[in-house]
Design an enzyme around this catalytic site. Structure first.
Site, PDB file in Angstrom:
ATOM      1  N   THR A  61      31.882  73.183  31.164  1.00  0.00           N
ATOM      2  CA  THR A  61      30.611  72.148  32.228  1.00  0.00           C
ATOM      3  C   THR A  61      29.716  71.183  31.267  1.00  0.00           C
ATOM      4  O   THR A  61      30.101  71.386  30.344  1.00  0.00           O
ATOM      5  CB  THR A  61      30.571  72.975  33.923  1.00  0.00           C
ATOM      6  OG1 THR A  61      30.194  72.686  34.428  1.00  0.00           O
ATOM      7  CG2 THR A  61      30.339  74.060  32.601  1.00  0.00           C
ATOM      8  N   ASN A  62      28.791  70.844  32.245  1.00  0.00           N
ATOM      9  CA  ASN A  62      28.129  70.684  31.436  1.00  0.00           C
ATOM     10  C   ASN A  62      26.472  70.407  32.156  1.00  0.00           C
ATOM     11  O   ASN A  62      26.294  71.650  33.295  1.00  0.00           O
ATOM     12  CB  ASN A  62      28.119  69.084  31.709  1.00  0.00           C
ATOM     13  CG  ASN A  62      27.869  68.429  33.137  1.00  0.00           C
ATOM     14  OD1 ASN A  62      27.165  68.992  33.517  1.00  0.00           O
ATOM     15  ND2 ASN A  62      28.810  67.687  33.867  1.00  0.00           N
ATOM     16  N   HIS A  63      25.361  70.799  32.035  1.00  0.00           N
ATOM     17  CA  HIS A  63      24.402  70.761  31.792  1.00  0.00           C
ATOM     18  C   HIS A  63      23.211  70.493  33.586  1.00  0.00           C
ATOM     19  O   HIS A  63      22.183  71.071  33.518  1.00  0.00           O
ATOM     20  CB  HIS A  63      23.182  71.274  30.468  1.00  0.00           C
ATOM     21  CG  HIS A  63      23.285  71.583  29.626  1.00  0.00           C
ATOM     22  ND1 HIS A  63      23.506  73.047  29.951  1.00  0.00           N
ATOM     23  CD2 HIS A  63      23.523  71.119  28.533  1.00  0.00           C
ATOM     24  CE1 HIS A  63      24.350  72.937  28.190  1.00  0.00           C
ATOM     25  NE2 HIS A  63      23.988  72.169  27.810  1.00  0.00           N
ATOM     26  N   SER A  64      24.633  69.637  33.959  1.00  0.00           N
ATOM     27  CA  SER A  64      23.808  69.364  35.283  1.00  0.00           C
ATOM     28  C   SER A  64      23.337  70.467  36.313  1.00  0.00           C
ATOM     29  O   SER A  64      23.670  71.444  36.786  1.00  0.00           O
ATOM     30  CB  SER A  64      24.460  68.444  36.274  1.00  0.00           C
ATOM     31  OG  SER A  64      23.885  68.158  37.238  1.00  0.00           O
ATOM     32  N   ALA A 117      27.167  65.254  37.832  1.00  0.00           N
ATOM     33  CA  ALA A 117      27.576  64.780  36.581  1.00  0.00           C
ATOM     34  C   ALA A 117      28.836  65.187  36.290  1.00  0.00           C
ATOM     35  O   ALA A 117      28.768  66.486  36.231  1.00  0.00           O
ATOM     36  CB  ALA A 117      26.333  65.154  35.371  1.00  0.00           C
TER      37      ALA A 117
END
Ligand code: C5P
Length: 399
Positions: free
Chosen positions: A210-213, A277
């Site tokens: 995943t990502n930091h959104s 994101a």
């Protein structure tokens, strides 16, 4: 919506939950509303007018017979001044009086005389709520355009559990802003789909990429669009944020899920704002069983591209993309507007302090399909959301 010139009249009636109305009065005051509080005689038994006076900075009306009050002379002054009336908490008694057209105190006079929308947040014993007389009154009022929010289920004053509690304050606050937006907002009736948060791409049943959104920017856009009267669908990857009231919420995990949800939601949309994101790559062959540490020395994941949602989704609606960049922000964004066939792109430099992932502020540049740029200063995400929606509103008017 500029709330600065808007007046909300909050009617407080005699329920143990009357103290919660102080929190509501505070929320509306803090965002710039002029808040006028009318308390019934019974409400004054539960919480003092002084509390509301100090929160709102305005006199509090408790009777029609106070000769010193500006409102007792002109007893329908608040009815005329109101952009919206919120009754929270609303007892079975006040609901019955309003449904019957009774006007024997300042609150009922105001409700009978006002042309503003009225939102009612009931709070009462569960048997009183379930009683057919109350239900008939509610149905009658709904037919006449009154909006209801709640009641909620939970512990009641009697100590037992049941349906009758004043519902969640976020819900009351959100629905009130939504009802006001529908009446006065510049996006009233427009169908706007917003995506938010990061996607999760499965590695195996336990792990994901995943990502930091945080989802904050997308949620701010969805809430601002709701407050301006739009009919909003928020398609969100997993986030820690509460579901906003008055918004159709669709939760998804992967880019593939998000694509399907966006295709469905945009069938009748006026605008799609893709603030999510979305992962650009995902493991090509996620394992159906947990990958065990003991079985392997090291691990190489083979990745494939995810579907490009913005590039792929068809239909005649305004398209707004986001470009979270770490270098050459504007040039990369201009390129993306053209490549993805967008009406607008909102570009931000995620390496800057106070901008991008997880923050409550953002500094963005809005770029249109001709490459014309509008650079905005550092602003709270709620204000960035309004500036983006101003542009969407202008594009919608041109269609
Ligand atoms: O190309 P890039 O990922 O930077 O594009 C960002 C914009 O495209 C965002 O609005 C994002 O929501 C959207 N996007 C998409 N589908 C993807 C990746 C990004 O719609 N697979």
């Amino acid at each position: 919506m500029a709330v600065k010139e808007k007046t909300v009249v909050i009617g407080v009636t005699g329920s143990i939950s009357a103290y919660k109305a102080a929190d509501l009065a505070s929320r509306f005051t803090q965002v710039g509303f002029r808040v006028e509080v009318i308390m019934t005689e019974e409400a004054v038994q539960f919480i003092t007018p002084l509390t509301f006076r100090n929160i709102t900075g305005r006199p509090v009306v408790t009777t029609m017979w106070d000769l010193a009050s500006e409102f007792s002379v002109e007893h329908v002054a608040l009815a005329e001044a109101a952009d919206i009336v919120l009754i929270a908490p609303a007892t079975a008694n006040i609901i019955a009086k309003i449904a019957s057209g009774i006007a024997d105190d300042m609150l009922t006079c105001t409700v009978l005389a006002t042309k503003a929308p009225v939102v009612i947040a009931p709070a009462m014993n569960d048997n009183m709520w379930a009683n057919e007389i109350t239900q008939e009154n509610v149905t009658r009022l709904k037919k006449r355009g009154f909006s209801f929010v709640g009641p909620g289920y939970g512990r009641l004053a009697s100590g037992k559990m049941g349906l009758g509690r004043l519902t969640d304050l976020d819900e009351i606050y959100g629905v009130t802003l939504q009802v006001l937006g529908k009446k006065k907002g510049d996006l009233a009736g427009k169908k706007i789909v917003v995506t938010a948060g990061g996607t999760q791409e499965a590695v195996d049943p336990v792990r994901c990429l995943t990502n930091h959104s945080s989802g904050k920017m997308g949620y701010a856009i969805a809430i601002a669009a709701r407050n301006r009267g739009a009919i909003v669908t928020l398609i969100s990857g997993p986030t820690a944020l509460p579901k906003p009231a008055g918004i159709k919420f669709v939760d998804v995990k992967s880019a593939e899920d998000m694509l399907k949800a966006v295709q469905e939601a945009t069938k009748k949309a006026d605008a799609l704002i893709m603030a999510a994101a979305v992962a650009d790559f995902r493991p090509a062959k996620p394992s159906s069983t947990k990958i065990k540490r003991v079985d392997i020395k090291d691990l190489t994941l083979y990745m494939e591209k995810t579907p490009d949602i913005l590039g792929q989704v068809k239909g005649d609606f305004i398209r707004v993309g986001f470009a979270a960049e770490s270098d050459d922000v504007v040039n990369n964004a201009v390129d993306k507007v053209k490549r993805k066939g967008l009406d607008l792109i909102v570009a931000n430099d995620i390496t800057e302090k106070d901008c991008g992932f997880g923050t409550d502020t953002n500094r963005v540049t809005i770029i249109d399909s001709k490459g014309k740029t509008e650079e905005l200063p550092l602003l709270p995400k709620s204000e960035v959301a309004d500036r983006i929606l101003d542009r969407v509103g202008t594009l919608l008017k041109k269609r």
